[in-house]
Motif scaffolding. Structure first.
Motif, PDB file in Angstrom:
ATOM      1  N   PRO A 265      42.039  30.571  24.277  1.00 56.44           N
ATOM      2  CA  PRO A 265      43.020  29.523  23.979  1.00 56.44           C
ATOM      3  C   PRO A 265      43.295  28.686  25.219  1.00 56.44           C
ATOM      4  N   SER A 266      43.395  27.379  25.065  1.00 61.08           N
ATOM      5  CA  SER A 266      43.605  26.503  26.201  1.00 61.08           C
ATOM      6  C   SER A 266      45.030  25.994  26.185  1.00 61.08           C
ATOM      7  N   LEU A 267      45.909  26.628  26.999  1.00 63.04           N
ATOM      8  CA  LEU A 267      47.300  26.184  27.009  1.00 63.04           C
ATOM      9  C   LEU A 267      47.428  24.907  27.826  1.00 63.04           C
ATOM     10  N   THR A 268      46.818  24.916  29.017  1.00 62.23           N
ATOM     11  CA  THR A 268      46.846  23.718  29.849  1.00 62.23           C
ATOM     12  C   THR A 268      45.415  23.220  29.997  1.00 62.23           C
ATOM     13  N   PRO A 269      45.142  22.020  29.543  1.00 59.89           N
ATOM     14  CA  PRO A 269      43.753  21.564  29.662  1.00 59.89           C
ATOM     15  C   PRO A 269      43.399  21.167  31.093  1.00 59.89           C
ATOM     16  N   PHE A 270      42.245  21.605  31.540  1.00 59.88           N
ATOM     17  CA  PHE A 270      41.714  21.184  32.836  1.00 59.88           C
ATOM     18  C   PHE A 270      40.552  20.244  32.570  1.00 59.88           C
ATOM     19  N   VAL A 271      40.457  19.211  33.394  1.00 64.78           N
ATOM     20  CA  VAL A 271      39.445  18.197  33.118  1.00 64.78           C
ATOM     21  C   VAL A 271      38.029  18.783  33.157  1.00 64.78           C
ATOM     22  N   ARG A 272      37.830  19.768  34.032  1.00 65.09           N
ATOM     23  CA  ARG A 272      36.474  20.342  34.140  1.00 65.09           C
ATOM     24  C   ARG A 272      36.035  21.032  32.838  1.00 65.09           C
TER      25      ARG A 272
ATOM     26  N   LEU B 253      50.425  13.498  22.964  1.00 63.61           N
ATOM     27  CA  LEU B 253      51.039  13.565  24.304  1.00 63.61           C
ATOM     28  C   LEU B 253      51.075  14.995  24.836  1.00 63.61           C
ATOM     29  N   THR B 254      51.233  15.958  23.942  1.00 60.90           N
ATOM     30  CA  THR B 254      51.265  17.360  24.361  1.00 60.90           C
ATOM     31  C   THR B 254      50.006  17.734  25.135  1.00 60.90           C
ATOM     32  N   ARG B 255      48.902  17.162  24.766  1.00 63.61           N
ATOM     33  CA  ARG B 255      47.638  17.477  25.441  1.00 63.61           C
ATOM     34  C   ARG B 255      47.292  16.449  26.527  1.00 63.61           C
ATOM     35  N   MET B 256      47.661  15.197  26.302  1.00 61.90           N
ATOM     36  CA  MET B 256      47.251  14.162  27.244  1.00 61.90           C
ATOM     37  C   MET B 256      48.008  14.250  28.567  1.00 61.90           C
ATOM     38  N   VAL B 257      49.292  14.547  28.505  1.00 61.78           N
ATOM     39  CA  VAL B 257      50.096  14.558  29.727  1.00 61.78           C
ATOM     40  C   VAL B 257      49.566  15.601  30.723  1.00 61.78           C
ATOM     41  N   PRO B 258      49.345  16.858  30.316  1.00 63.69           N
ATOM     42  CA  PRO B 258      48.789  17.811  31.294  1.00 63.69           C
ATOM     43  C   PRO B 258      47.389  17.444  31.767  1.00 63.69           C
ATOM     44  N   LEU B 259      46.594  16.837  30.901  1.00 65.09           N
ATOM     45  CA  LEU B 259      45.237  16.461  31.332  1.00 65.09           C
ATOM     46  C   LEU B 259      45.303  15.360  32.394  1.00 65.09           C
ATOM     47  N   LEU B 260      46.181  14.385  32.190  1.00 68.12           N
ATOM     48  CA  LEU B 260      46.355  13.331  33.200  1.00 68.12           C
ATOM     49  C   LEU B 260      46.829  13.937  34.517  1.00 68.12           C
ATOM     50  N   ARG B 261      47.738  14.917  34.413  1.00 71.08           N
ATOM     51  CA  ARG B 261      48.237  15.571  35.643  1.00 71.08           C
ATOM     52  C   ARG B 261      47.105  16.238  36.380  1.00 71.08           C
ATOM     53  N   ASP B 262      46.224  16.907  35.611  1.00 73.48           N
ATOM     54  CA  ASP B 262      45.098  17.599  36.260  1.00 73.48           C
ATOM     55  C   ASP B 262      44.175  16.590  36.947  1.00 73.48           C
TER      56      ASP B 262
ATOM     57  N   SER C 249      42.200  22.049  22.149  1.00 79.84           N
ATOM     58  CA  SER C 249      43.532  22.525  21.756  1.00 79.84           C
ATOM     59  C   SER C 249      43.394  23.641  20.726  1.00 79.84           C
ATOM     60  N   ASN C 250      44.476  24.374  20.536  1.00 79.38           N
ATOM     61  CA  ASN C 250      44.453  25.435  19.520  1.00 79.38           C
ATOM     62  C   ASN C 250      44.184  24.868  18.131  1.00 79.38           C
ATOM     63  N   LYS C 251      44.520  23.634  17.928  1.00 74.03           N
ATOM     64  CA  LYS C 251      44.291  22.979  16.634  1.00 74.03           C
ATOM     65  C   LYS C 251      42.801  22.777  16.363  1.00 74.03           C
ATOM     66  N   ASN C 252      42.021  22.640  17.420  1.00 72.84           N
ATOM     67  CA  ASN C 252      40.626  22.216  17.222  1.00 72.84           C
ATOM     68  C   ASN C 252      39.560  23.134  17.814  1.00 72.84           C
TER      69      ASN C 252
ATOM     70  N   PHE D  95      54.093  24.613  15.895  1.00 79.03           N
ATOM     71  CA  PHE D  95      53.172  25.448  16.672  1.00 79.03           C
ATOM     72  C   PHE D  95      52.364  26.400  15.781  1.00 79.03           C
ATOM     73  N   SER D  96      52.007  25.920  14.597  1.00 80.02           N
ATOM     74  CA  SER D  96      51.119  26.712  13.725  1.00 80.02           C
ATOM     75  C   SER D  96      49.675  26.262  13.922  1.00 80.02           C
ATOM     76  N   ASP D  97      49.364  25.823  15.125  1.00 77.19           N
ATOM     77  CA  ASP D  97      48.074  25.149  15.333  1.00 77.19           C
ATOM     78  C   ASP D  97      46.870  26.017  14.988  1.00 77.19           C
ATOM     79  N   VAL D  98      46.927  27.284  15.379  1.00 75.16           N
ATOM     80  CA  VAL D  98      45.770  28.148  15.117  1.00 75.16           C
ATOM     81  C   VAL D  98      45.596  28.334  13.602  1.00 75.16           C
ATOM     82  N   GLU D  99      46.711  28.454  12.903  1.00 82.49           N
ATOM     83  CA  GLU D  99      46.625  28.627  11.442  1.00 82.49           C
ATOM     84  C   GLU D  99      46.083  27.358  10.774  1.00 82.49           C
ATOM     85  N   ILE D 100      46.526  26.214  11.257  1.00 78.38           N
ATOM     86  CA  ILE D 100      46.017  24.957  10.696  1.00 78.38           C
ATOM     87  C   ILE D 100      44.517  24.852  10.964  1.00 78.38           C
TER      88      ILE D 100
END
Ligand code: UDP
Length: 413
Positions: A3-10, A52-61, A197-200, A292-297
């Motif tokens: 599971p990827s909680l915080t995405p890293f660009v690499r 935004l949940t995924r984009m903001v941490p990726l931009l930070r990285d 993301s857990n969704k995908n 936060f039912s992403d894995v189930e979805i």
């Protein structure tokens, strides 16, 4: 893949290739020292929060100075903004002068609450749009990012909003069809999904079966699914009508899974209507999923034989790309951003009615080769056009372009 909680660009390199990642790093360097501030109205529920949940941490990285703030509003305000949202989509709504007053009062209240610290302030959708009146000089840039299909808006609401939008430096729409007569430059940026993301992401073996068992869905029979907030513009009743037509000829089950968004007060009412319609049929599974039912979805979509997104109006419809990424064949309403994603007969089917949706669903249920072909094409289409890395690149390019607003030539190096 874990599971990827915080995405890293690499982590995206194996999916999109090293050139894309190098380009992101170059662009991130280019905007160094400029803070990008996002403002919207909810942290959870709906496509904007999802992105935004995924984009903001990726931009930070990537080393970009980025923040995400919310405006606050009470129930009356979100009733108003939901009505505005529907009206901007062109749906019939009763709009009263009192609604404009409520909108103004909440804007005023938020002006003293939300710190407007960005060098580039990216304001998402109409709810926080009025904050622009507090813009300061000194090179601060304001961008209104519209996620709604405003191609045929109710003029009462659009005429109210347009003078506000024209106080921005630029507006961003999801597709060219949504462009407006505006006195500010307009950019086109399509939304995106995050493949990690857990969704995908890919799921561990067993996850799909466990999810089906949890919701008493039969893994041995075909499954038709729509994942959407319970919203009339997503047409859940039209999906039930389509399913009933299919059921006359072919055995199948229907899953309607959705949650609530804190800025969408209509959800429970629509859910009630859906439950009423579905009550007599144990093969219709109406699932109200918590946030936060992403894995189930993810698992429900992977288990599906066919996925619907039978919207009547749609800004983009992230759920379409989410299903395509899982190589599912998608039947979508021929509206808004769904038309950007579904090339009819190639990456899915576009439909205009429950009858059309039923016809395509029956065809796909009977033909595994077609399902595979549409699924594979859909996957490639998303990979080329609708992944988070492309979206991040577009926003970084936008920041560069804003530095040069008013100049004739934008040089990127
Ligand atoms: N979604 C979710 N839970 C739900 C229903 C939807 O997480 O119960 C997600 C869905 O997977 C997608 C987003 O919320 O990522 C909805 O975005 P979309 O653009 O499809 O529609 P919107 O809700 O923004 O109109």
């Amino acid at each position: 893949m874990p599971p990827s909680l915080t995405p890293f660009v690499r982590d995206y390199e194996p999916i999109v290739g090293p050139e894309v990642i190098d380009e992101l790093r170059v662009l991130a360097d280019r905007v160094a020292g400029r803070r990008l501030q996002n403002i919207n109205s909810t942290a959870v529920g709906g496509g904007v929060a999802e992105i935004l949940t995924r984009m903001v941490p990726l931009l930070r990285d990537l080393g970009v100075d980025v923040s995400w703030d919310f405006i606050k509003g009470d129930e009356a305000f979100f009733n108003v903004t939901k009505a505005f949202h529907n009206a901007l989509h062109g749906a019939p709504e009763s709009i009263t002068p009192e609604m404009f007053a409520i909108f103004e009062a909440t804007t005023e209240a938020n002006l003293s609450e939300v710190p407007l610290t960005g060098d580039v302030v990216l304001v998402h959708d109409p709810q926080p749009a009025g904050l622009v009146r507090a813009r300061r000089g000194g090179g601060q840039r304001w961008v209104w990012r519209c996620h709604i299909d405003v191609s045929a808006p109710d003029p009462r609401v659009w005429d109210f909003l347009r003078p506000t939008v024209e106080q921005y430096d630029a507006a961003v729409f999801s597709m060219p069809d949504f462009a407006q007569q505006l006195r500010v430059p307009q950019y086109m940026v399509a939304p995106s999904i995050d493949p990690l993301s857990n969704k995908n992401r890919e799921l561990e073996p067993g996850h799909v079966d466990e999810t089906l068992a949890k919701y008493h869905i039969d893994p041995a029979r075909p499954i038709l699914t729509q994942i959407s907030r319970f919203d009339r513009l997503k047409d859940p009743l039209g999906v039930i009508a389509a399913y009933r037509l299919v059921r006359k000829r072919q055995d199948c089950q229907l899953v309607l899974a959705g949650g609530a968004a804190s800025d969408d007060p209509e959800g429970l009412e629509v859910l009630r209507e859906v439950r009423e319609q579905a009550a007599d049929d144990p093969d219709i599974h109406v699932l109200l999923l918590p946030p936060f039912s992403d894995v189930e979805i993810n698992a429900l979509v992977r288990a599906s034989t066919v996925v619907f997104q039978k919207s009547i109006k749609e800004g983009f419809g992230l759920t379409v790309a989410e299903a395509m990424w899982k190589r599912r064949p998608v039947i979508g309403g021929a509206v808004g951003g769904i038309k950007l994603q579904i090339i009819d007969g190639v990456t899915g089917y576009l439909v205009h009615s429950p009858e059309g949706a039923a016809h395509r669903a029956m065809q796909l249920l009977a033909d595994p080769d077609s399902r595979r072909r549409l699924g594979d094409n859909g996957y490639e289409h998303v990979k080329q056009n609708f992944l988070l890395t492309r979206h991040v690149k577009d926003y970084l390019l936008l920041m560069v372009a804003l530095d040069h607003l008013g100049e004739h030539i934008v040089r990127l190096s």
